[in-house]
Design a protein around this motif. Structure first.
Motif, PDB file in Angstrom:
ATOM      1  N   LEU A  99      48.656  17.517 -65.225  1.00  0.00           N
ATOM      2  CA  LEU A  99      50.034  17.402 -64.771  1.00  0.00           C
ATOM      3  C   LEU A  99      50.757  16.261 -65.473  1.00  0.00           C
ATOM      4  N   PRO A 100      52.092  16.362 -65.565  1.00  0.00           N
ATOM      5  CA  PRO A 100      52.855  15.197 -66.011  1.00  0.00           C
ATOM      6  C   PRO A 100      52.795  14.110 -64.952  1.00  0.00           C
ATOM      7  N   ALA A 101      53.133  12.896 -65.311  1.00  0.00           N
ATOM      8  CA  ALA A 101      53.089  11.791 -64.353  1.00  0.00           C
ATOM      9  C   ALA A 101      54.173  11.955 -63.294  1.00  0.00           C
ATOM     10  N   VAL A 123      54.152  19.597 -55.501  1.00  0.00           N
ATOM     11  CA  VAL A 123      54.042  18.295 -54.817  1.00  0.00           C
ATOM     12  C   VAL A 123      55.069  17.341 -55.401  1.00  0.00           C
ATOM     13  N   ARG A 124      55.531  16.402 -54.576  1.00  0.00           N
ATOM     14  CA  ARG A 124      56.480  15.393 -55.046  1.00  0.00           C
ATOM     15  C   ARG A 124      55.887  14.007 -54.821  1.00  0.00           C
ATOM     16  N   ARG A 126      46.508  14.448 -61.229  1.00  0.00           N
ATOM     17  CA  ARG A 126      47.175  14.606 -62.528  1.00  0.00           C
ATOM     18  C   ARG A 126      46.170  14.968 -63.612  1.00  0.00           C
ATOM     19  N   THR A 127      45.013  14.315 -63.608  1.00  0.00           N
ATOM     20  CA  THR A 127      44.011  14.546 -64.647  1.00  0.00           C
ATOM     21  C   THR A 127      43.377  15.929 -64.521  1.00  0.00           C
ATOM     22  N   ARG A 135      52.050  22.030 -59.422  1.00  0.00           N
ATOM     23  CA  ARG A 135      53.185  21.670 -60.261  1.00  0.00           C
ATOM     24  C   ARG A 135      53.910  20.491 -59.615  1.00  0.00           C
ATOM     25  N   ILE A 136      54.437  19.588 -60.453  1.00  0.00           N
ATOM     26  CA  ILE A 136      55.166  18.424 -59.964  1.00  0.00           C
ATOM     27  C   ILE A 136      56.605  18.826 -59.663  1.00  0.00           C
ATOM     28  N   TYR A 137      57.023  18.615 -58.443  1.00  0.00           N
ATOM     29  CA  TYR A 137      58.368  19.008 -57.998  1.00  0.00           C
ATOM     30  C   TYR A 137      59.456  18.363 -58.852  1.00  0.00           C
TER      31      TYR A 137
END
Length: 366
Positions: free
Chosen positions: A294-296, A131-132, A289-290, A188-190
């Motif tokens: 995930l990272p911010a 996701v972005r 995120r929590t 995962r954060i894009y």
């Protein structure tokens, strides 16, 4: 046997990743992985579409066939990828604005349950989603769908109203977690995976530390149109027959390459609109995120955005004339002229074998 099911989202490098996996079948097999896609296709999108249209049978038969092939090849893990699996009920019905979010999410649950039921019980599933930041996802998705889809003819704010629930990642992914189980789902954060999403996937999803043996590809997939050409196409979209939208998309891709001094201002939201959108989605982003550690998401500064923002001035008469000139020149090419005639002829012969033959003939020009 294990199944890694990559479900998107759209506009997170999915096409480039799929091309890479398709081109590296031999290299993946050395690690015990088997990339599953239909013949002459590089992703699972056509099978994903069938889940919505035809139930789960097509997916089930496809998966059983690929399981047999994977076992024959000595693989321990199948990889399948389709960004169309994210927000199926909204995206694959072309953003049906008449349906409420509650109706769409209820349908989404049915489709995900249908998908899960098609996977044999002995297969261990892992669902993965990139996701972005939601405002960037909105803008990129808007550009893609004005470029591709004649049904999208409004401005970005109108598009936002159509797809707002798709930006609530936590709400959508909670359904996947309910159906497949918390331990079977990861996000995962894009932006954190950049500059190389493919390397992120190989290292952190597949666990391949030495990636030097893989074929590296320079795949420029789903490139966006410049702003003026996109604006011109948006204004034309409501007049384009559905049957000709793919043809129009290819014509405009060529037109875009001919434009002098293209405008690449793709900020479709004003700083205050962007801040408002992110503020509304902040609770969802924080829960995601929590719960998935995930990272911010990348930070947004309203003050900095206001200081640097330059609103798009609109399509000038001079630029409109330049685009029209190139559009007319490109569409007069013999291949496009014949293809349009075949499409129009096919539309007059619905339900007949002649129509099928005409549509097959159009593929020769694509």
């Amino acid at each position: 046997m294990r199944l890694i099911l990559h479900i998107g989202t759209h506009k997170t490098g999915s096409t480039a990743l799929q091309h890479f996996l398709s081109a590296n079948g031999k290299e993946l097999s050395e690690y015990g992985f088997y990339y599953a896609s239909p013949a002459r296709e590089f992703n699972l999108n056509s099978i994903a579409n069938a889940i919505l249209l035809d139930g789960q049978d097509k997916f089930k038969y496809f998966l059983l066939e690929k399981l047999r092939k994977a076992e024959q090849n000595g693989a321990h893990t199948i990889i399948a990828s389709s960004e169309n699996l994210y927000a199926m009920a909204r995206y694959l019905t072309r953003f049906n604005a008449e349906k409420t979010s509650a109706m769409v999410l209820a349908k989404e649950r049915i489709l995900i349950e249908r998908l899960r039921a098609a996977i044999p019980a002995h297969v261990e599933c892992h669902v993965l989603c990139y996701v972005r930041r939601p405002d960037h996802y909105l803008e990129s998705l808007y550009n893609q769908n004005v470029k591709r889809d004649a049904l999208v003819a409004g401005e970005a704010v109108d598009f936002l109203n159509m797809i707002y629930d798709m930006l609530d990642y936590h709400r959508y992914f909670s359904i996947w977690r309910d159906v497949f189980g918390s331990s079977a789902c990861s996000v995962r954060i894009y932006e954190a995976a950049l500059p190389n999403l493919i390397e992120d996937f190989l290292r952190h999803v597949l666990g391949c530390e030495d990636i030097s043996s893989f074929k590296q590809q320079d795949v420029r997939a789903n490139e966006r149109l410049s702003r003026d050409v996109l604006e011109y196409k948006r204004l034309r979209n409501e007049h384009v027959p559905y049957s000709e939208q793919k043809l129009e998309g290819r014509i405009f891709a060529l037109v875009d390459k001919r434009i002098t001094s293209p405008n690449n201002n793709h900020e479709y939201l004003s700083p205050d609109e962007r801040a408002g959108l992110l503020s509304r989605l902040e609770p969802s982003m924080e829960r995601l995120r929590t719960e998935f550690a995930l990272p911010a998401f990348p930070r947004f500064s309203l003050e900095a955005a206001r200081a640097s923002w330059q609103p798009y001035p609109g399509l000038s008469l001079e630029k409109r004339r330049e685009i029209e000139f190139h559009y007319n020149a490109v569409q007069r090419q013999i291949g496009f002229r014949v293809e349009r005639l075949l499409i129009q002829a096919a539309s007059l012969t619905r339900g007949s074998g002649i129509r099928r033959l005409l549509l097959e003939a159009t593929s020769l020009f694509q």
